[in-house]
Design an enzyme around this catalytic site. Structure first.
Site: not given
Ligand code: IMP
Ligand code: MG
Length: 172
Positions: A41, A97, A100, A128, A149, A162
């Site tokens: 990403g 990127d 979350d 986020k 999303f 992408r």
């Molecule tokens: P985390 O481990 O939950 O913080 O997830 C982070 C990863 O989830 C990021 O590197 C993104 O690749 C993916 N991700 C989280 N939210 C989105 C979104 O809204 N669109 C696309 N990818 C996302």
């Molecule tokens: Mg990612």
């Protein structure tokens, strides 16, 4: 077909990256900096960010997967492509990127520390923050987007979108 609702324009992104790169350039002046892009990403964000820095930086990438083709984190993170360069004594800036839940980066920060980096910080295009499940310091966040999303500018949904030059909310 899900609808694409604009969230961040190409100009919004460009301007914010210039601002963020100037902070990073000031903070890391005189230090051995390595930017580590989290694949896939962050590849476009990293490419734009490094071109706005006015200090030298090494580039490396790490591949992780945690999502499969769903829209929420499974919490289990796997390294699918490892680093190529030695990190010992270097100042690592993880370039992501979206943060979350924070689980991916929590795992990666620990991994970078195990490689004896001199410091480990985080730069994300999108934070986020409201969705955080772990305590994680995000050092540079270009934008805060509370929900939805997102796709485009490197971000995918099941590997699609992408290549879009701006960021959109994918409405299911
Ligand atoms: P985390 O481990 O939950 O913080 O997830 C982070 C990863 O989830 C990021 O590197 C993104 O690749 C993916 N991700 C989280 N939210 C989105 C979104 O809204 N669109 C696309 N990818 C996302
Ligand atoms: Mg990612």
């Amino acid at each position: 077909m899900p609808a694409l609702v604009p969230v961040l324009s190409k100009t919004d992104i460009e301007q914010k990256i210039i601002e963020t790169a100037s902070k990073i350039s000031a903070d890391y002046e005189g230090k051995e900096l390595v930017l580590i892009g989290v694949l896939k990403g962050a590849f476009i964000f990293l490419a734009d960010l490094v071109r706005s820095l006015v200090i030298p930086a090494e580039i490396d990438f790490i591949g992780v997967s945690s999502y499969g083709n769903t829209t929420s984190s499974s919490g289990s993170i796997q390294i699918t492509k490892d680093l190529q360069n030695d990190l010992q004594g270097k100042h690592v800036l993880l370039v992501e990127d979206i943060v979350d839940s924070g689980l991916t980066l929590q795992h990666l920060v620990a991994y970078m520390r195990s490689k004896r980096a001199a410091s480990v910080k985080i730069c994300t295009l999108i934070d986020k923050a409201e969705r955080r499940q772990v305590n994680l310091a995000v050092d540079y966040a270009c934008f805060e987007v509370p929900e939805g999303f997102l796709v485009g500018y490197g971000l995918d949904y099941a590997e699609a979108h992408r290549g879009l030059p701006a960021i959109y909310h994918l409405k299911f």
